[in-house]
Write an enzyme that holds these catalytic residues in place. Structure first.
Site, PDB file in Angstrom:
ATOM      1  N   ARG A  84       8.161   4.384  -2.373  1.00 48.22           N
ATOM      2  CA  ARG A  84       6.759   4.393  -2.825  1.00 48.22           C
ATOM      3  C   ARG A  84       6.609   4.982  -4.234  1.00 48.22           C
ATOM      4  O   ARG A  84       5.534   4.948  -4.810  1.00 48.22           O
ATOM      5  CB  ARG A  84       5.877   5.183  -1.849  1.00 48.22           C
ATOM      6  CG  ARG A  84       5.793   4.570  -0.475  1.00 48.22           C
ATOM      7  CD  ARG A  84       4.778   5.294   0.398  1.00 48.22           C
ATOM      8  NE  ARG A  84       5.097   5.117   1.798  1.00 48.22           N
ATOM      9  CZ  ARG A  84       4.701   4.076   2.555  1.00 48.22           C
ATOM     10  NH1 ARG A  84       3.952   3.138   2.032  1.00 48.22           N
ATOM     11  NH2 ARG A  84       5.052   3.998   3.823  1.00 48.22           N
ATOM     12  N   TYR A 122      -3.928   8.716   5.266  1.00 47.09           N
ATOM     13  CA  TYR A 122      -5.043   7.937   4.705  1.00 47.09           C
ATOM     14  C   TYR A 122      -6.415   8.427   5.146  1.00 47.09           C
ATOM     15  O   TYR A 122      -7.424   7.835   4.756  1.00 47.09           O
ATOM     16  CB  TYR A 122      -4.882   6.453   5.072  1.00 47.09           C
ATOM     17  CG  TYR A 122      -3.549   5.887   4.616  1.00 47.09           C
ATOM     18  CD1 TYR A 122      -3.204   5.900   3.271  1.00 47.09           C
ATOM     19  CD2 TYR A 122      -2.635   5.368   5.534  1.00 47.09           C
ATOM     20  CE1 TYR A 122      -1.984   5.405   2.845  1.00 47.09           C
ATOM     21  CE2 TYR A 122      -1.410   4.865   5.113  1.00 47.09           C
ATOM     22  CZ  TYR A 122      -1.087   4.895   3.779  1.00 47.09           C
ATOM     23  OH  TYR A 122       0.127   4.413   3.349  1.00 47.09           O
ATOM     24  N   ASP A 153       2.724 -10.338 -12.249  1.00 48.89           N
ATOM     25  CA  ASP A 153       2.608 -11.421 -13.237  1.00 48.89           C
ATOM     26  C   ASP A 153       1.162 -11.886 -13.373  1.00 48.89           C
ATOM     27  O   ASP A 153       0.704 -12.184 -14.477  1.00 48.89           O
ATOM     28  CB  ASP A 153       3.491 -12.616 -12.850  1.00 48.89           C
ATOM     29  CG  ASP A 153       4.950 -12.405 -13.216  1.00 48.89           C
ATOM     30  OD1 ASP A 153       5.248 -11.442 -13.963  1.00 48.89           O
ATOM     31  OD2 ASP A 153       5.790 -13.200 -12.761  1.00 48.89           O
ATOM     32  N   HIS A 197       4.764  -1.949  -4.565  1.00 49.93           N
ATOM     33  CA  HIS A 197       6.144  -1.531  -4.764  1.00 49.93           C
ATOM     34  C   HIS A 197       7.103  -2.690  -4.989  1.00 49.93           C
ATOM     35  O   HIS A 197       8.257  -2.458  -5.366  1.00 49.93           O
ATOM     36  CB  HIS A 197       6.597  -0.692  -3.561  1.00 49.93           C
ATOM     37  CG  HIS A 197       5.604   0.375  -3.186  1.00 49.93           C
ATOM     38  ND1 HIS A 197       5.229   1.371  -4.067  1.00 49.93           N
ATOM     39  CD2 HIS A 197       4.846   0.573  -2.059  1.00 49.93           C
ATOM     40  CE1 HIS A 197       4.315   2.153  -3.491  1.00 49.93           C
ATOM     41  NE2 HIS A 197       4.062   1.684  -2.265  1.00 49.93           N
ATOM     42  N   ASN A 224      -5.921  -1.406  -5.353  1.00 53.72           N
ATOM     43  CA  ASN A 224      -4.978  -0.762  -4.456  1.00 53.72           C
ATOM     44  C   ASN A 224      -4.251  -1.904  -3.774  1.00 53.72           C
ATOM     45  O   ASN A 224      -4.813  -2.569  -2.892  1.00 53.72           O
ATOM     46  CB  ASN A 224      -5.681   0.125  -3.431  1.00 53.72           C
ATOM     47  CG  ASN A 224      -4.679   0.869  -2.551  1.00 53.72           C
ATOM     48  OD1 ASN A 224      -3.477   0.584  -2.607  1.00 53.72           O
ATOM     49  ND2 ASN A 224      -5.174   1.789  -1.749  1.00 53.72           N
ATOM     50  N   HIS A 241      -4.350   4.657  -5.338  1.00 53.12           N
ATOM     51  CA  HIS A 241      -3.769   4.850  -4.002  1.00 53.12           C
ATOM     52  C   HIS A 241      -4.487   5.996  -3.314  1.00 53.12           C
ATOM     53  O   HIS A 241      -4.762   7.030  -3.948  1.00 53.12           O
ATOM     54  CB  HIS A 241      -2.272   5.170  -4.088  1.00 53.12           C
ATOM     55  CG  HIS A 241      -1.497   4.071  -4.718  1.00 53.12           C
ATOM     56  ND1 HIS A 241      -1.207   2.909  -4.058  1.00 53.12           N
ATOM     57  CD2 HIS A 241      -1.025   3.932  -5.975  1.00 53.12           C
ATOM     58  CE1 HIS A 241      -0.570   2.102  -4.879  1.00 53.12           C
ATOM     59  NE2 HIS A 241      -0.449   2.688  -6.049  1.00 53.12           N
ATOM     60  N   MET A 242      -4.738   5.839  -2.041  1.00 51.93           N
ATOM     61  CA  MET A 242      -5.348   6.904  -1.245  1.00 51.93           C
ATOM     62  C   MET A 242      -4.390   8.092  -1.129  1.00 51.93           C
ATOM     63  O   MET A 242      -4.780   9.240  -1.299  1.00 51.93           O
ATOM     64  CB  MET A 242      -5.651   6.392   0.156  1.00 51.93           C
ATOM     65  CG  MET A 242      -6.674   5.277   0.193  1.00 51.93           C
ATOM     66  SD  MET A 242      -8.335   5.940   0.341  1.00 51.93           S
ATOM     67  CE  MET A 242      -8.423   6.073   2.130  1.00 51.93           C
ATOM     68  N   SER A 243      -3.128   7.811  -0.816  1.00 46.78           N
ATOM     69  CA  SER A 243      -2.156   8.888  -0.609  1.00 46.78           C
ATOM     70  C   SER A 243      -1.446   9.213  -1.921  1.00 46.78           C
ATOM     71  O   SER A 243      -1.480   8.423  -2.876  1.00 46.78           O
ATOM     72  CB  SER A 243      -1.133   8.454   0.453  1.00 46.78           C
ATOM     73  OG  SER A 243      -0.383   7.336  -0.027  1.00 46.78           O
TER      74      SER A 243
HETATM   75  C1  DQA Z   1      -1.190   2.975  -0.407  1.00 47.94           C
HETATM   76  C2  DQA Z   1       0.239   3.519  -0.570  1.00 47.94           C
HETATM   77  C3  DQA Z   1       1.253   2.428  -0.291  1.00 47.94           C
HETATM   78  O1  DQA Z   1       2.571   2.942  -0.429  1.00 47.94           O
HETATM   79  C4  DQA Z   1       1.093   1.902   1.117  1.00 47.94           C
HETATM   80  O2  DQA Z   1       2.000   0.842   1.354  1.00 47.94           O
HETATM   81  C5  DQA Z   1      -0.314   1.490   1.420  1.00 47.94           C
HETATM   82  C6  DQA Z   1      -1.397   2.344   0.954  1.00 47.94           C
HETATM   83  C7  DQA Z   1      -2.242   4.098  -0.560  1.00 47.94           C
HETATM   84  O3  DQA Z   1      -3.425   3.747  -0.740  1.00 47.94           O
HETATM   85  O4  DQA Z   1      -1.914   5.273  -0.496  1.00 47.94           O
HETATM   86  O5  DQA Z   1      -0.551   0.507   2.109  1.00 47.94           O
HETATM   87  O6  DQA Z   1      -1.420   2.026  -1.423  1.00 47.94           O
END
Ligand code: DQA
Length: 151
Positions: free
Chosen positions: A112, A23, A88, A81, A75, A101-103
């Site tokens: 994921r 991250y 909903d 997941h 995010n 998502h950051m990653s």
């Molecule tokens: C995340 C990716 C998710 O899998 C993880 O649980 C996070 C951060 C991301 O920003 O990459 O908390 O959403």
């Protein structure tokens, strides 16, 4: 002026201190500042909300039904997941939702790779660190205000 809602879910207040290999070192406050600077450039307003409580996230999404929000960048962290409740709530809206998502979640553990939010999102952006949020804001603005369309 268009108003967009930026939603940060569970554990994301810990950016900067959490698993820097995945991250990076930017804090959530720094990411929010970059989003606010881009909002000025785009001429849009932002409301930014973070919570670690799923029910509070659901209630903030409910508010967006009536408060003039024109699009959402979310995010949802790990809720992405498995949270059918957040799926909903987002599914009740008729405005664009962009998942970020950051990653690069697709290059990580198999759990994921699944996003229950994908079916209620216009699209997703993952793997670009803080730029994922900035690209997400540009994407939601392109969908909500297509006058500036490049095509
Ligand atoms: C995340 C990716 C998710 O899998 C993880 O649980 C996070 C951060 C991301 O920003 O990459 O908390 O959403």
């Amino acid at each position: 002026m268009h108003e967009y809602l930026i939603l940060h879910g569970v554990n994301l207040n810990m950016f900067g201190r959490r698993d820097p290999a995945q991250y990076g070192t930017s804090t959530l406050a720094e990411i929010d500042a970059a989003l606010r600077a881009l909002a000025v450039e785009l001429g849009v307003r932002l409301d930014i909300f973070q919570t670690n409580h799923e029910g509070r996230m659901v209630e903030r999404i409910h508010q967006a039904l009536d408060d003039g929000t024109r699009g959402i960048v979310i995010n949802a962290g790990a809720w992405t997941h498995y949270s059918y409740a957040i799926m909903d709530a987002l599914g009740m809206l008729s405005i664009p939702v962009v998942e970020v998502h950051m990653s690069n979640v697709h290059a990580r553990e198999p759990f994921r790779h699944e996003s229950v939010l994908a079916r209620v999102s216009a699209g997703s952006i993952a793997g670009f660190g803080p730029h994922s949020y900035l690209l997400g804001l540009r994407a939601v603005h392109a969908l909500a205000a297509p006058d500036g369309s490049p095509c």
